[in-house]
Structures are given as structure tokens and as C-alpha cells.
Motif scaffolding. Structure first.
Motif, mmCIF file in Angstrom:
data_model
loop_
_atom_site.group_PDB
_atom_site.id
_atom_site.type_symbol
_atom_site.label_atom_id
_atom_site.label_comp_id
_atom_site.label_asym_id
_atom_site.label_seq_id
_atom_site.Cartn_x
_atom_site.Cartn_y
_atom_site.Cartn_z
ATOM 1 N N GLN A 121 -6.176 -3.833 -0.884
ATOM 2 C CA GLN A 121 -4.991 -4.617 -1.233
ATOM 3 C C GLN A 121 -3.902 -3.695 -1.772
ATOM 4 O O GLN A 121 -2.728 -3.795 -1.375
ATOM 5 C CB GLN A 121 -5.349 -5.672 -2.284
ATOM 6 C CG GLN A 121 -6.167 -6.830 -1.766
ATOM 7 C CD GLN A 121 -6.501 -7.817 -2.869
ATOM 8 O OE1 GLN A 121 -5.996 -7.729 -3.987
ATOM 9 N NE2 GLN A 121 -7.380 -8.760 -2.566
ATOM 10 N N GLU A 122 -4.303 -2.815 -2.672
ATOM 11 C CA GLU A 122 -3.333 -1.876 -3.232
ATOM 12 C C GLU A 122 -2.802 -0.935 -2.158
ATOM 13 O O GLU A 122 -1.604 -0.618 -2.125
ATOM 14 C CB GLU A 122 -3.989 -1.078 -4.368
ATOM 15 C CG GLU A 122 -4.312 -1.903 -5.593
ATOM 16 C CD GLU A 122 -3.066 -2.358 -6.331
ATOM 17 O OE1 GLU A 122 -2.123 -1.555 -6.487
ATOM 18 O OE2 GLU A 122 -3.029 -3.523 -6.764
ATOM 19 N N LEU A 123 -3.671 -0.491 -1.260
ATOM 20 C CA LEU A 123 -3.241 0.391 -0.178
ATOM 21 C C LEU A 123 -2.161 -0.271 0.667
ATOM 22 O O LEU A 123 -1.127 0.346 0.977
ATOM 23 C CB LEU A 123 -4.449 0.775 0.695
ATOM 24 C CG LEU A 123 -4.190 1.728 1.871
ATOM 25 C CD1 LEU A 123 -5.416 2.591 2.121
ATOM 26 C CD2 LEU A 123 -3.844 0.977 3.156
ATOM 27 N N VAL A 124 -2.370 -1.534 1.048
ATOM 28 C CA VAL A 124 -1.408 -2.235 1.901
ATOM 29 C C VAL A 124 -0.061 -2.354 1.208
ATOM 30 O O VAL A 124 0.991 -2.104 1.817
ATOM 31 C CB VAL A 124 -1.945 -3.628 2.286
ATOM 32 C CG1 VAL A 124 -0.841 -4.482 2.907
ATOM 33 C CG2 VAL A 124 -3.103 -3.495 3.260
ATOM 34 N N LEU A 125 -0.053 -2.707 -0.063
ATOM 35 C CA LEU A 125 1.227 -2.858 -0.759
ATOM 36 C C LEU A 125 1.897 -1.513 -1.017
ATOM 37 O O LEU A 125 3.133 -1.425 -1.004
ATOM 38 C CB LEU A 125 1.033 -3.640 -2.056
ATOM 39 C CG LEU A 125 1.155 -5.165 -1.930
ATOM 40 C CD1 LEU A 125 2.559 -5.561 -1.483
ATOM 41 C CD2 LEU A 125 0.130 -5.748 -0.986
ATOM 42 N N ARG A 126 1.109 -0.454 -1.204
ATOM 43 C CA ARG A 126 1.725 0.875 -1.298
ATOM 44 C C ARG A 126 2.381 1.254 0.026
ATOM 45 O O ARG A 126 3.467 1.849 0.040
ATOM 46 C CB ARG A 126 0.675 1.924 -1.698
ATOM 47 C CG ARG A 126 0.232 1.872 -3.142
ATOM 48 C CD ARG A 126 -0.447 3.173 -3.561
ATOM 49 N NE ARG A 126 -1.579 3.512 -2.724
ATOM 50 C CZ ARG A 126 -2.825 3.101 -2.946
ATOM 51 N NH1 ARG A 126 -3.092 2.323 -3.981
ATOM 52 N NH2 ARG A 126 -3.812 3.471 -2.136
ATOM 53 N N VAL A 127 1.730 0.912 1.131
ATOM 54 C CA VAL A 127 2.330 1.166 2.444
ATOM 55 C C VAL A 127 3.648 0.405 2.575
ATOM 56 O O VAL A 127 4.642 0.946 3.081
ATOM 57 C CB VAL A 127 1.360 0.762 3.572
ATOM 58 C CG1 VAL A 127 2.061 0.770 4.928
ATOM 59 C CG2 VAL A 127 0.163 1.701 3.599
ATOM 60 N N CYS A 128 3.684 -0.829 2.114
ATOM 61 C CA CYS A 128 4.936 -1.596 2.153
ATOM 62 C C CYS A 128 6.036 -0.880 1.386
ATOM 63 O O CYS A 128 7.181 -0.777 1.859
ATOM 64 C CB CYS A 128 4.715 -2.996 1.571
ATOM 65 S SG CYS A 128 3.688 -4.089 2.574
ATOM 66 N N ARG A 129 5.698 -0.382 0.205
ATOM 67 C CA ARG A 129 6.688 0.339 -0.599
ATOM 68 C C ARG A 129 7.145 1.614 0.093
ATOM 69 O O ARG A 129 8.329 1.963 0.080
ATOM 70 C CB ARG A 129 6.090 0.688 -1.969
ATOM 71 C CG ARG A 129 6.052 -0.484 -2.926
ATOM 72 C CD ARG A 129 7.095 -0.345 -4.043
ATOM 73 N NE ARG A 129 8.400 0.065 -3.581
ATOM 74 C CZ ARG A 129 9.386 -0.770 -3.278
ATOM 75 N NH1 ARG A 129 9.216 -2.060 -3.355
ATOM 76 N NH2 ARG A 129 10.551 -0.318 -2.896
ATOM 77 N N GLU A 130 6.202 2.327 0.708
ATOM 78 C CA GLU A 130 6.553 3.567 1.408
ATOM 79 C C GLU A 130 7.473 3.292 2.587
ATOM 80 O O GLU A 130 8.417 4.045 2.840
ATOM 81 C CB GLU A 130 5.275 4.265 1.878
ATOM 82 C CG GLU A 130 4.444 4.854 0.743
ATOM 83 C CD GLU A 130 3.046 5.242 1.190
ATOM 84 O OE1 GLU A 130 2.737 5.080 2.388
ATOM 85 O OE2 GLU A 130 2.257 5.699 0.332
#
Length: 276
Positions: free
Chosen positions: A192-201
Motif C-alpha cells: 500500500q505504501e509502495l503504491v502511494l509513494r509511486v503516485c507521489r513520484e
């Protein structure tokens, strides 16, 4: 720039400047059967921004998502993508400008994982950017931590693994607007955290991201802006710290909550108010 594809000439999209409106809904109303699912929706998605759509079940999040993706026609009002009415784009042209991750990813044939991710490159076939296919696929799989099972059949994966492969397909498409419908629903905490970090990136790199979320904590931590849907309308639209209030969220979710700032990040933390 003009290029040939399938016998037609298409213009390749320019990279948008920060703040450029990539998708916009104005006065959108959608009626399904005898029920108004959306009523008078005004919303914009901009380059360089993560916009989260939140709200209780049945509030209209996925319907609004479908309208913004030009997959669901508005009954009244208008939706524009990249400055043009959504209906004026051909499917091939839309696929160069927005990529869509639906809630469920189902395939009828046992494609290998890498083949599924490579499907995201189909819109660029026959263009000069076709040469980027291998790099785009490899980067998307590395980002989503799916490269280790590249040769496995998609049908043999767990639900969470399928969700990450589906996200890799969207990332490989490399469009300026990413639309993600509940991308964290089947994932464990780490991913979950990985996906939202990707969104931010992606937003930091200049893309616009629209993401439907149920987890208000993730929305508060990662979204630049949140639209709270309630009974087919937008109850509030703004920065999480500005609109996540006890009163509003308690009313929208019909569950008493309390909101307080995280002690380190300062982003809102939302917890249900429980007895005892």
C-alpha cells in the motif's frame, strides 16, 4: 509532432507544464437506472498533483472515476481531457493521454506477467516512442516489485500480486494522466505504501494522478488534494489538513471520528471514536 499509427495520423501529446489541467468535469450528472449517482460535479485534475477521491460506499467515487476516464458518458455536463471534450478523442488518442487502472484485473488467457505489463505499451506501437518499450516495461516492473515473477502466468498470481502487475501495466503506458481505482484494496501494508509513494513520484515528475481510496490515512499522507464525495456530490475539495474535520467526516461517513495531526508529519490522522 505527427506520426503514423494504424493508417491514421496522430499527434503525440506534449509534456504538460506543472498545474496544467489534464482532466476536468463541469456540471457532470450521471444517472444509472432510476438513481442519480452523480449530481452537478465540478472537479479538475492537474499536472504535478495527486488528487484522491474518498467517500463512503455508494457515494459515487467509481462513477466519477469512470466519467473522468471517459469510460462512462455523462448524462449532462462535460468532461474534458487534455483540453478537449472527452468524446472528441479516439480510443487510440485517449490511450496516449490517460492510463486507467480499474478495480479488478481479469484476463481470459494465461499471459505471462511480462506480457501483461507490455500491453501497456500498445498505444505507442508505430510511433517513434515504440523504441522505449523495453525500458518502460523493465522500469515499471522494478518499481512495482514484480520483476521476480515476470515469467509466471498472470492467472497463477495472488490477488495482491495481480494488483501490482496491473499497476505496472499502467506505469509502462507512460501517459501524463494516471487514473487508479482503489489500487491498494488487495495489498498488504508494505505494498500500500509502495503504491502511494509511486503516485507521489509520478506527480513529482510532472504527471497528474487521480486515485480512488478508502483509507483516509493514506489519502491524508500522500494526496495534495482530496475530494470527499457524499451522496453523489462533492462535500469538500481541498488539502487534507483543511477539509478533514471531525464534523465533516463524521457526517459523511455516519460514524463519529476524531481527527488530529500526526506528531511527526503533521498530516491528519483519522480514527473512529469508540466507547471506553
Amino acid at each position: 509532432m505527427r506520426t503514423l499509427f494504424g493508417g491514421r495520423r496522430r499527434s503525440l501529446p506534449e509534456r504538460p507544464a506543472p498545474g496544467t489541467v489534464l482532466a476536468e468535469a463541469r456540471g457532470v450528472r450521471v444517472r444509472l437506472g432510476s438513481r442519480d449517482v452523480l449530481t452537478g460535479i465540478d472537479l479538475t485534475a492537474r499536472a504535478g498533483e495527486v488528487l484522491a477521491l474518498v467517500g463512503p460506499n455508494g457515494a459515487g467515487k467509481s462513477t466519477l472515476f469512470g466519467a473522468l476516464a471517459a469510460d462512462l458518458p455523462a448524462g449532462t455536463g462535460s468532461v474534458t481531457i487534455a483540453g478537449r471534450p472527452a468524446g472528441d478523442w479516439t480510443p487510440a488518442e485517449l490511450a496516449l493521454r490517460r492510463s486507467v487502472l480499474p478495480q479488478a484485473a481479469a484476463l481470459s488467457f494465461p499471459f505471462r506477467v511480462e506480457e501483461v505489463v507490455r500491453m501497456g505499451r500498445a498505444p505507442w506501437s508505430g510511433t517513434e516512442l515504440e523504441d522505449d518499450d523495453d525500458i518502460a516495461v523493465a522500469e515499471a516492473m522494478a518499481t512495482t516489485e514484480t520483476a521476480e515473477f515476470a515469467d509466471r502466468p498472470f492467472s497463477a498470481l495472488s490477488g495482491g500480486e495481480r494488483a501490482r502487475v496491473a499497476l505496472a501495466r499502467v506505469l509502462a503506458q507512460r501517459t501524463p494522466l494516471l487514473l487508479l481505482d482503489e489500487p491498494t484494496a488487495a495489498l498488504d501494508l508494505r505494498h500500500q505504501e509502495l503504491v502511494l509513494r509511486v503516485c507521489r513520484e509520478r506527480a513529482a515528475a510532472g504527471d497528474g494522478v487521480v486515485v480512488v481510496l478508502h483509507d483516509l490515512g493514506l489519502a491524508a499522507a500522500y494526496a495534495d488534494r482530496v475530494a470527499i464525495l457524499h451522496e453523489g456530490r462533492i462535500a469538500a475539495d481541498g488539502k487534507p489538513a483543511d477539509i478533514f474535520t471531525d464534523e465533516l467526516l463524521s457526517r459523511v461517513y455516519r460514524q463519529p471520528v476524531e481527527v488530529f495531526p500526526h506528531p511527526r508529519s503533521g498530516s491528519p490522522v483519522v480514527l473512529p471514536r469508540r466507547a471506553g
